[in-house]
Design a protein around this motif. Sequence first.
Motif, PDB file in Angstrom:
ATOM      1  N   PHE A   1       1.224  10.530   4.531  1.00  0.00           N
ATOM      2  CA  PHE A   1       1.540   9.552   3.717  1.00  0.00           C
ATOM      3  C   PHE A   1       0.866   8.240   3.937  1.00  0.00           C
ATOM      4  CE2 PHE A   1       3.991   5.958   2.251  1.00  0.00           C
ATOM      5  CZ  PHE A   1       4.465   6.236   1.010  1.00  0.00           C
ATOM      6  N   PHE A   2       0.881   7.859   5.427  1.00  0.00           N
ATOM      7  CA  PHE A   2       0.522   6.782   5.885  1.00  0.00           C
ATOM      8  C   PHE A   2      -1.071   6.673   5.882  1.00  0.00           C
ATOM      9  CE2 PHE A   2       4.938   6.639   7.622  1.00  0.00           C
ATOM     10  CZ  PHE A   2       5.517   5.609   6.921  1.00  0.00           C
ATOM     11  N   PRO A   3      -1.689   7.693   6.343  1.00  0.00           N
ATOM     12  CA  PRO A   3      -3.331   7.551   6.272  1.00  0.00           C
ATOM     13  C   PRO A   3      -3.690   7.306   4.915  1.00  0.00           C
ATOM     14  CG  PRO A   3      -2.329   9.077   7.994  1.00  0.00           C
ATOM     15  CD  PRO A   3      -1.198   8.875   7.105  1.00  0.00           C
ATOM     16  N   TYR A   4      -3.028   7.892   3.928  1.00  0.00           N
ATOM     17  CA  TYR A   4      -3.670   8.029   2.531  1.00  0.00           C
ATOM     18  C   TYR A   4      -3.233   6.643   2.088  1.00  0.00           C
ATOM     19  CZ  TYR A   4      -4.488  13.123   1.554  1.00  0.00           C
ATOM     20  OH  TYR A   4      -4.954  14.156   1.335  1.00  0.00           O
ATOM     21  N   ALA A   5      -2.118   5.990   2.453  1.00  0.00           N
ATOM     22  CA  ALA A   5      -1.822   4.620   1.902  1.00  0.00           C
ATOM     23  C   ALA A   5      -2.701   3.735   2.343  1.00  0.00           C
ATOM     24  CB  ALA A   5      -0.573   4.428   2.580  1.00  0.00           C
ATOM     25  N   ARG A   6      -3.121   3.873   3.900  1.00  0.00           N
ATOM     26  CA  ARG A   6      -4.366   2.979   4.383  1.00  0.00           C
ATOM     27  C   ARG A   6      -5.559   3.385   3.588  1.00  0.00           C
ATOM     28  NH1 ARG A   6      -1.452   3.974   9.016  1.00  0.00           N
ATOM     29  NH2 ARG A   6      -0.428   2.403  10.113  1.00  0.00           N
ATOM     30  N   LYS A   7      -5.989   4.430   3.517  1.00  0.00           N
ATOM     31  CA  LYS A   7      -7.226   4.785   2.880  1.00  0.00           C
ATOM     32  C   LYS A   7      -7.592   4.160   1.378  1.00  0.00           C
ATOM     33  CE  LYS A   7     -11.095   7.427   2.383  1.00  0.00           C
ATOM     34  NZ  LYS A   7     -12.297   7.368   3.139  1.00  0.00           N
ATOM     35  N   PHE A   8      -6.494   4.489   0.598  1.00  0.00           N
ATOM     36  CA  PHE A   8      -6.734   4.246  -0.744  1.00  0.00           C
ATOM     37  C   PHE A   8      -6.039   3.074  -1.388  1.00  0.00           C
ATOM     38  CE2 PHE A   8      -6.986   8.911  -0.304  1.00  0.00           C
ATOM     39  CZ  PHE A   8      -8.699   8.957  -0.615  1.00  0.00           C
ATOM     40  N   PHE A   9      -4.999   2.366  -0.486  1.00  0.00           N
ATOM     41  CA  PHE A   9      -4.253   1.291  -1.254  1.00  0.00           C
ATOM     42  C   PHE A   9      -4.224   0.157  -0.520  1.00  0.00           C
ATOM     43  CE2 PHE A   9      -2.704   5.427  -2.990  1.00  0.00           C
ATOM     44  CZ  PHE A   9      -2.884   5.049  -4.500  1.00  0.00           C
ATOM     45  N   LEU A  10      -4.814   0.137   0.738  1.00  0.00           N
ATOM     46  CA  LEU A  10      -4.688  -1.098   1.734  1.00  0.00           C
ATOM     47  C   LEU A  10      -5.668  -2.020   1.318  1.00  0.00           C
ATOM     48  CD1 LEU A  10      -2.946  -2.407   3.821  1.00  0.00           C
ATOM     49  CD2 LEU A  10      -4.439  -1.140   5.590  1.00  0.00           C
TER      50      LEU A  10
ATOM     51  N   ALA B   1       0.709  -1.130  -0.026  1.00  0.00           N
ATOM     52  CA  ALA B   1      -0.206  -0.009  -0.024  1.00  0.00           C
ATOM     53  C   ALA B   1       0.862   1.185  -0.177  1.00  0.00           C
ATOM     54  CB  ALA B   1      -0.968  -0.103   1.251  1.00  0.00           C
ATOM     55  N   CYS B   2       2.042   1.232   0.851  1.00  0.00           N
ATOM     56  CA  CYS B   2       2.817   2.426   0.842  1.00  0.00           C
ATOM     57  C   CYS B   2       3.539   2.447  -0.630  1.00  0.00           C
ATOM     58  CB  CYS B   2       3.821   2.400   1.882  1.00  0.00           C
ATOM     59  SG  CYS B   2       3.355   2.499   3.475  1.00  0.00           S
ATOM     60  N   TRP B   3       4.058   1.387  -1.189  1.00  0.00           N
ATOM     61  CA  TRP B   3       4.768   1.719  -2.522  1.00  0.00           C
ATOM     62  C   TRP B   3       3.760   2.072  -3.678  1.00  0.00           C
ATOM     63  CZ3 TRP B   3       8.678   2.208  -4.905  1.00  0.00           C
ATOM     64  CH2 TRP B   3       8.908   1.971  -6.182  1.00  0.00           C
ATOM     65  N   ARG B   4       2.392   1.536  -3.603  1.00  0.00           N
ATOM     66  CA  ARG B   4       1.352   2.103  -4.565  1.00  0.00           C
ATOM     67  C   ARG B   4       1.021   3.650  -4.071  1.00  0.00           C
ATOM     68  NH1 ARG B   4      -2.676  -2.931  -4.407  1.00  0.00           N
ATOM     69  NH2 ARG B   4      -1.406  -4.312  -5.873  1.00  0.00           N
ATOM     70  N   ASN B   5       0.989   4.144  -2.958  1.00  0.00           N
ATOM     71  CA  ASN B   5       1.033   5.328  -2.589  1.00  0.00           C
ATOM     72  C   ASN B   5       1.727   6.288  -3.205  1.00  0.00           C
ATOM     73  OD1 ASN B   5      -0.573   7.566  -1.550  1.00  0.00           O
ATOM     74  ND2 ASN B   5       0.669   7.482   0.272  1.00  0.00           N
ATOM     75  N   PHE B   6       3.062   5.839  -2.962  1.00  0.00           N
ATOM     76  CA  PHE B   6       4.238   6.661  -3.373  1.00  0.00           C
ATOM     77  C   PHE B   6       4.276   6.628  -4.862  1.00  0.00           C
ATOM     78  CE2 PHE B   6       8.825   6.566  -4.588  1.00  0.00           C
ATOM     79  CZ  PHE B   6       9.373   7.540  -4.040  1.00  0.00           C
ATOM     80  N   VAL B   7       4.060   5.750  -5.796  1.00  0.00           N
ATOM     81  CA  VAL B   7       4.153   5.609  -6.976  1.00  0.00           C
ATOM     82  C   VAL B   7       2.941   6.825  -7.681  1.00  0.00           C
ATOM     83  CG1 VAL B   7       3.437   4.379  -9.127  1.00  0.00           C
ATOM     84  CG2 VAL B   7       5.225   3.417  -7.486  1.00  0.00           C
ATOM     85  N   TYR B   8       1.633   6.489  -6.697  1.00  0.00           N
ATOM     86  CA  TYR B   8       0.749   7.645  -7.290  1.00  0.00           C
ATOM     87  C   TYR B   8       1.155   9.056  -6.898  1.00  0.00           C
ATOM     88  CZ  TYR B   8      -3.710  10.041  -7.040  1.00  0.00           C
ATOM     89  OH  TYR B   8      -4.703  10.969  -7.195  1.00  0.00           O
TER      90      TYR B   8
END
Length: 153
Positions: free
Chosen positions: A45-54, A4-11
């Motif tokens: 970063f982490f809340p967005y990763a959880r919300k959109f990519f977890l 999820a963190c990787w996907r958020n980073f790429v996004y």
Amino acid sequence: MLLACWRNFVYILDHKLNVLIECWKEGLYIQGIIHDLSKFSPKEFFPYARKFFLNQELSKEDEMKWKYAWLHHQNQNKHHWEYWVVDPIDKQALPMPRKYLVEMVCDWRSFSRKWGRKVKKSNLNPSDSIVLHADTQRELEILLMKKMKINTT
């Protein structure tokens, strides 16, 4: 969570690239580069990763963390109209400096770029839910009436 963190980073990188392209066209070189840097902060970063990519339902605690992250993002980035609102109930806002208004439009354009649609003025019309100072509203309408070529000087 790592995926999820990787996907958020790429996004985020993809979004920043699309905004950079739009800002570059308007001569907003530095703003294009620093656009949305707060998205890399742990608060966002982490809340967005959880919300959109977890890919799982958020707990109430995680949902609240995401809401704080979104509020943090709006309050750290002057290209968000929410940054300039002083009274949302009475719909009062400070005038938005032109360079941030142009960056906001570039941000909006970037979403059209992301999904492969040609940007049209009708895609960028602000809704009644956007609170802007009267001068900013007039300037935005002028910017949107032009063929999306915005001169920042």
